[in-house]
Design a protein around this motif. Structure first.
Motif: not given
Lengths: 412, 119
Positions: A263, A304, A308-309, A312, A341
């Protein structure tokens, strides 16, 4: 015109780097013998150094080497084992030689798929598969392999020759597996390649150059596989996974060598071309409609890097499916991290505590437990877990990263 | 290429005679045997009496010494074998996987050594 000796030496060096696996695979195919193939290829290289320095390199150095190696093999067979009982072999080799001479630019058959399947045979021990694949298909030297795996060179050499002896004596044939064995045998090949990649990935700053070579070597091997066995979604999945990970190579360590968590990484440092290649491969693989563990891991990696983020809850769902294929403790550990997460910290902690017996000596388990226990408010448990993680860590950068996390925990 | 498939298991881990599972277990051996014949790999095979019936023999200084029991006391005991003539190790592995004892014990595949005897 004669070429200077350094030119020839560097030409030979380049051929060995680029073509060794292909030449060796073709030779093993015609000789049916690993040792003989390697020895004959070495002979041919010695001759190349002498002949090419004198009269310049041939038009097709690879074909010249193959032909010379084959003739050297004939000599060796004659000398070592007596002519009579090896007559059929010698005849076949001479026929191949004739056939090749008749062609202007002989095509060297690519037999590397057989070679990869042989080197990664599940009847060989995992470490031997890795060493043998890197040595024969990848063309790394025994020295490079021993350095990468923190082993002594004689020990690594011995491991490789033991594996070759087993191939010869236990009846491991030099072939692409039958359809009924394909999935299991391919699984063994892909796992071996991924092991090479992971060994390269867990690098400290001092080991960085040789370790990066391993990542590139693994990607090279997977690319080779997509060429040799096209349209297999798991091969594409593995290559996608490694592209997506390796793309972040430049950003995972800070200038002082500490690990930067995903991150916090500087996305500008990511290799866009590799990410695009990974995403394209993943789409291609998924479109074939046969999901598998490497495709799922690549899909997780893709989430991933593309959001961004990261998304999850979606990642958690993918881990649920991955655990269906492979319910190993390590997969369940990663799944627990995704659960945390995604917001369910207590559920993640319960899951982790259930995994403790299986992962008691696995450093990443304690690192994750430290993190998640901390979030759940169990500071004492978090400290204990992080201290265990530091003790178990074998890399200085990792130790430093974990110590920082420990220092950041609220004092008790 | 010939392989000896050595069948190992620990006492009491498999189906016991007289139980329902025993029938299926023995049927598994019958099926494996049929496949071996159909594939043309069957060279022989037998079940062995328990290791408690074993006698170990050695000759030291020209004297025959006998001992009650197996060569080595291990938890997993050799309970039987097949001699299979297979194309390669892949086929031998496929054949070995058909042995019902492999479900709870272990089958060890050993290639038969190729020796050239003097004439």
């Amino acid at each position: 015109m004669t070429s200077s000796a350094p030119d020839i030496a560097s030409l030979i060096h380049r051929i060995m780097r680029d073509d060794r696996g292909r030449l060796l695979a073709a030779l093993i195919r015609s000789l049916g013998d690993f040792h003989l193939a390697e020895d004959s290829l070495s002979d041919a290289l010695e001759r190349a150094l002498i002949h090419w320095s004198r009269s310049g390199p041939p038009d097709r150095p690879d074909a010249w080497l193959l032909q010379t190696a084959r003739r050297r093999a004939i000599d060796r067979i004659r000398k070592d084992r007596g002519l009579a009982d090896r007559a059929p072999e010698i005849r076949r080799l001479m026929e191949e030689d004739e056939a090749e001479r008749a062609e202007a630019a002989p095509e060297i058959p690519d037999e590397r798929l057989r070679l990869i399947f042989t080197c990664c045979h599940p009847a060989l021990d995992e470490k031997s598969r890795v060493a043998l694949t890197l040595r024969t298909v990848g063309g790394l030297t025994a020295r490079e392999i021993s350095r990468a795996f923190l082993d002594t060179e004689p020990a690594m050499g011995q491991r490789i020759s033991r594996a070759k002896a087993k191939i010869a004596r236990a009846g491991i044939t030099y072939k692409v597996p039958e359809p009924e064995d394909w999935d299991a045998r391919l699984g063994s090949v892909l796992t071996t390649i991924y092991l090479v990649f992971n060994e390269g990935w867990t690098a400290g700053p001092g080991e960085a150059p040789i370790r990066a070579t391993l990542c590139e070597e693994a990607i090279f091997l997977a690319r080779l596989l997509t060429d040799l066995a096209p349209e297999d979604p798991e091969i594409e999945g593995l290559l996608a996974l490694m592209c997506l990970s390796h793309a972040r190579h430049g950003s995972r360590l800070s200038p002082d060598g500490t690990i930067v968590s995903l991150d916090d990484q500087d996305r500008k440092l990511w290799d866009r071309a590799l990410i695009d290649e990974g995403l394209t491969l993943l789409d291609q693989a998924m479109a074939r409609g046969r999901a598998g563990p490497f495709q799922l891991q690549a899909a997780i990696s893709a989430l991933h890097v593309t959001s961004d983020p990261p998304d999850w809850p979606q990642i958690r769902l993918l881990y649920d499916r991955l655990a269906g294929f492979n319910p190993s403790p390590v997969v369940r550990l990663n799944r627990a991290v995704a659960i945390a997460e995604a917001g369910a910290v207590q559920e993640a902690l319960d899951e982790l505590i259930g995994l403790e017996p299986a992962l008691a000596s696995y450093q990443p388990f304690h690192a994750a437990l430290g993190e998640i226990a901390g979030r759940a408010g169990d500071i004492t448990g978090a400290r204990r877990a992080l201290r265990t993680a530091i003790e178990l860590s074998r890399s200085d950068t990792e130790k430093r990263w974990l110590s920082d996390r420990l220092a950041q925990l609220a004092p008790h | 290429m010939q392989y000896l498939a050595l069948i190992y298991s620990a006492d009491g881990t498999g189906p016991q005679p007289g139980t329902e599972e025993w029938g299926a277990f023995m049927q598994g051996y019958a099926d494996a045997g049929k496949t071996y014949h159909a594939e043309g790999v069957m060279q022989g095979g037998n079940a062995l009496e328990h290791t408690s019936t074993a006698t170990s023999v050695r000759v030291r200084d020209g004297k025959v010494e006998t001992m009650d029991g197996p060569f080595a006391e291990t938890k997993e005991r050799l309970g039987g074998y097949y001699l299979l003539d297979c194309k390669d190790l892949d086929q031998a592995i496929r054949m070995a996987a058909l042995i019902p004892t492999a479900q709870f014990g272990t089958v060890e595949l050993r290639p038969i050594m190729q020796v050239e005897l003097p004439e």
